[in-house]
Design a protein around this motif. Structure first.
Motif, PDB file in Angstrom:
ATOM      1  N   PRO A   6      -5.851   6.092  -3.970  1.00  0.00           N
ATOM      2  CA  PRO A   6      -5.860   5.784  -2.538  1.00  0.00           C
ATOM      3  C   PRO A   6      -4.451   5.480  -2.027  1.00  0.00           C
ATOM      4  O   PRO A   6      -3.588   4.996  -2.776  1.00  0.00           O
ATOM      5  CB  PRO A   6      -6.756   4.538  -2.443  1.00  0.00           C
ATOM      6  N   LEU A   7      -4.233   5.768  -0.767  1.00  0.00           N
ATOM      7  CA  LEU A   7      -2.913   5.605  -0.163  1.00  0.00           C
ATOM      8  C   LEU A   7      -2.370   4.193  -0.352  1.00  0.00           C
ATOM      9  O   LEU A   7      -1.201   4.014  -0.700  1.00  0.00           O
ATOM     10  CB  LEU A   7      -2.965   5.964   1.325  1.00  0.00           C
ATOM     11  N   ARG A   8      -3.195   3.192  -0.148  1.00  0.00           N
ATOM     12  CA  ARG A   8      -2.737   1.801  -0.293  1.00  0.00           C
ATOM     13  C   ARG A   8      -2.178   1.546  -1.686  1.00  0.00           C
ATOM     14  O   ARG A   8      -1.178   0.861  -1.847  1.00  0.00           O
ATOM     15  CB  ARG A   8      -3.865   0.826  -0.001  1.00  0.00           C
ATOM     16  N   GLU A   9      -2.823   2.105  -2.703  1.00  0.00           N
ATOM     17  CA  GLU A   9      -2.344   1.928  -4.079  1.00  0.00           C
ATOM     18  C   GLU A   9      -1.030   2.657  -4.288  1.00  0.00           C
ATOM     19  O   GLU A   9      -0.118   2.137  -4.940  1.00  0.00           O
ATOM     20  CB  GLU A   9      -3.382   2.443  -5.078  1.00  0.00           C
ATOM     21  N   ARG A  10      -0.910   3.862  -3.742  1.00  0.00           N
ATOM     22  CA  ARG A  10       0.313   4.630  -3.921  1.00  0.00           C
ATOM     23  C   ARG A  10       1.499   3.990  -3.193  1.00  0.00           C
ATOM     24  O   ARG A  10       2.630   4.104  -3.629  1.00  0.00           O
ATOM     25  CB  ARG A  10       0.116   6.073  -3.459  1.00  0.00           C
ATOM     26  N   LEU A  11       1.237   3.293  -2.097  1.00  0.00           N
ATOM     27  CA  LEU A  11       2.312   2.594  -1.387  1.00  0.00           C
ATOM     28  C   LEU A  11       2.860   1.426  -2.206  1.00  0.00           C
ATOM     29  O   LEU A  11       3.972   0.964  -1.968  1.00  0.00           O
ATOM     30  CB  LEU A  11       1.823   2.094  -0.021  1.00  0.00           C
ATOM     31  N   ARG A  12       2.082   0.944  -3.183  1.00  0.00           N
ATOM     32  CA  ARG A  12       2.503  -0.165  -4.051  1.00  0.00           C
ATOM     33  C   ARG A  12       2.899   0.302  -5.450  1.00  0.00           C
ATOM     34  O   ARG A  12       3.197  -0.512  -6.317  1.00  0.00           O
ATOM     35  CB  ARG A  12       1.359  -1.171  -4.194  1.00  0.00           C
ATOM     36  N   PRO A  33      -2.593   5.058   9.019  1.00  0.00           N
ATOM     37  CA  PRO A  33      -3.687   4.171   8.622  1.00  0.00           C
ATOM     38  C   PRO A  33      -3.364   2.693   8.865  1.00  0.00           C
ATOM     39  O   PRO A  33      -2.495   2.135   8.211  1.00  0.00           O
ATOM     40  CB  PRO A  33      -3.871   4.471   7.138  1.00  0.00           C
ATOM     41  N   ALA A  34      -4.059   2.089   9.795  1.00  0.00           N
ATOM     42  CA  ALA A  34      -3.810   0.687  10.150  1.00  0.00           C
ATOM     43  C   ALA A  34      -4.097  -0.251   8.989  1.00  0.00           C
ATOM     44  O   ALA A  34      -3.498  -1.322   8.900  1.00  0.00           O
ATOM     45  CB  ALA A  34      -4.635   0.304  11.375  1.00  0.00           C
ATOM     46  N   ASP A  35      -4.992   0.144   8.086  1.00  0.00           N
ATOM     47  CA  ASP A  35      -5.321  -0.733   6.958  1.00  0.00           C
ATOM     48  C   ASP A  35      -4.206  -0.794   5.918  1.00  0.00           C
ATOM     49  O   ASP A  35      -4.283  -1.558   4.966  1.00  0.00           O
ATOM     50  CB  ASP A  35      -6.635  -0.304   6.309  1.00  0.00           C
ATOM     51  N   CYS A  36      -3.153  -0.022   6.107  1.00  0.00           N
ATOM     52  CA  CYS A  36      -2.010  -0.030   5.187  1.00  0.00           C
ATOM     53  C   CYS A  36      -0.806  -0.769   5.760  1.00  0.00           C
ATOM     54  O   CYS A  36       0.293  -0.679   5.220  1.00  0.00           O
ATOM     55  CB  CYS A  36      -1.603   1.409   4.849  1.00  0.00           C
ATOM     56  N   ARG A  37      -1.014  -1.508   6.842  1.00  0.00           N
ATOM     57  CA  ARG A  37       0.109  -2.209   7.486  1.00  0.00           C
ATOM     58  C   ARG A  37       0.882  -3.086   6.515  1.00  0.00           C
ATOM     59  O   ARG A  37       2.105  -3.081   6.506  1.00  0.00           O
ATOM     60  CB  ARG A  37      -0.397  -3.081   8.636  1.00  0.00           C
ATOM     61  N   GLY A  38       0.176  -3.866   5.735  1.00  0.00           N
ATOM     62  CA  GLY A  38       0.841  -4.779   4.802  1.00  0.00           C
ATOM     63  C   GLY A  38       1.685  -4.041   3.780  1.00  0.00           C
ATOM     64  O   GLY A  38       2.820  -4.437   3.492  1.00  0.00           O
ATOM     65  N   LEU A  54      10.738   5.756   6.474  1.00  0.00           N
ATOM     66  CA  LEU A  54       9.394   6.275   6.722  1.00  0.00           C
ATOM     67  C   LEU A  54       8.412   5.151   7.028  1.00  0.00           C
ATOM     68  O   LEU A  54       7.549   5.289   7.895  1.00  0.00           O
ATOM     69  CB  LEU A  54       8.913   7.100   5.526  1.00  0.00           C
ATOM     70  N   ALA A  55       8.543   4.037   6.319  1.00  0.00           N
ATOM     71  CA  ALA A  55       7.667   2.896   6.582  1.00  0.00           C
ATOM     72  C   ALA A  55       7.890   2.375   7.996  1.00  0.00           C
ATOM     73  O   ALA A  55       6.925   2.084   8.721  1.00  0.00           O
ATOM     74  CB  ALA A  55       7.913   1.795   5.557  1.00  0.00           C
ATOM     75  N   ALA A  66       0.982  -3.599  14.666  1.00  0.00           N
ATOM     76  CA  ALA A  66       1.421  -3.471  13.280  1.00  0.00           C
ATOM     77  C   ALA A  66       2.249  -4.674  12.827  1.00  0.00           C
ATOM     78  O   ALA A  66       2.457  -4.876  11.647  1.00  0.00           O
ATOM     79  CB  ALA A  66       2.263  -2.200  13.121  1.00  0.00           C
ATOM     80  N   PHE A  67       2.701  -5.467  13.776  1.00  0.00           N
ATOM     81  CA  PHE A  67       3.593  -6.574  13.447  1.00  0.00           C
ATOM     82  C   PHE A  67       2.934  -7.906  13.804  1.00  0.00           C
ATOM     83  O   PHE A  67       2.401  -8.062  14.886  1.00  0.00           O
ATOM     84  CB  PHE A  67       4.920  -6.424  14.203  1.00  0.00           C
ATOM     85  N   SER A  68       3.037  -8.828  12.870  1.00  0.00           N
ATOM     86  CA  SER A  68       2.474 -10.149  13.134  1.00  0.00           C
ATOM     87  C   SER A  68       3.452 -10.954  13.970  1.00  0.00           C
ATOM     88  O   SER A  68       4.627 -10.614  14.088  1.00  0.00           O
ATOM     89  CB  SER A  68       2.191 -10.874  11.817  1.00  0.00           C
ATOM     90  N   ASP A  69       2.948 -12.020  14.590  1.00  0.00           N
ATOM     91  CA  ASP A  69       3.822 -12.889  15.370  1.00  0.00           C
ATOM     92  C   ASP A  69       4.789 -13.553  14.434  1.00  0.00           C
ATOM     93  O   ASP A  69       5.821 -13.927  14.636  1.00  0.00           O
ATOM     94  CB  ASP A  69       3.023 -13.936  16.122  1.00  0.00           C
TER      95      ASP A  69
END
Length: 69
Positions: A6-12, A33-38, A54-55, A66-69
């Motif tokens: 999965p994309l989230r795993e590959r980003l890590r 994918p918004a679920d990959c923001r972190g 790219l990130a 995409a950005f927290s306060d």
């Protein structure tokens, strides 16, 4: 061939090339994918300048949420 992780795993992934490819995939996705923001946010500190760029571009396409306060 084995299915891609999965994309989230590959980003890590510990391998820089895998992270770079995943960052490119996230950037090219419409919308990213918004679920990959972190994971994308963590790539802003990646040793690879290309992965960082790219990130940042992918996060920018997500907009302010995409950005927290």
């Amino acid at each position: 061939p084995a299915p891609a992780a999965p994309l989230r795993e590959r980003l890590r992934d510990p391998k820089a090339g895998i992270r770079l490819g995943a960052a490119a995939e996230a950037y090219l996705a419409a919308p990213p994918p918004a679920d990959c923001r972190g994971e994308l946010a963590r790539l802003l500190d990646d040793p690879s300048e290309d992965a960082r760029k790219l990130a940042a571009l992918a996060l920018g396409k997500l907009g302010p949420e995409a950005f927290s306060d």
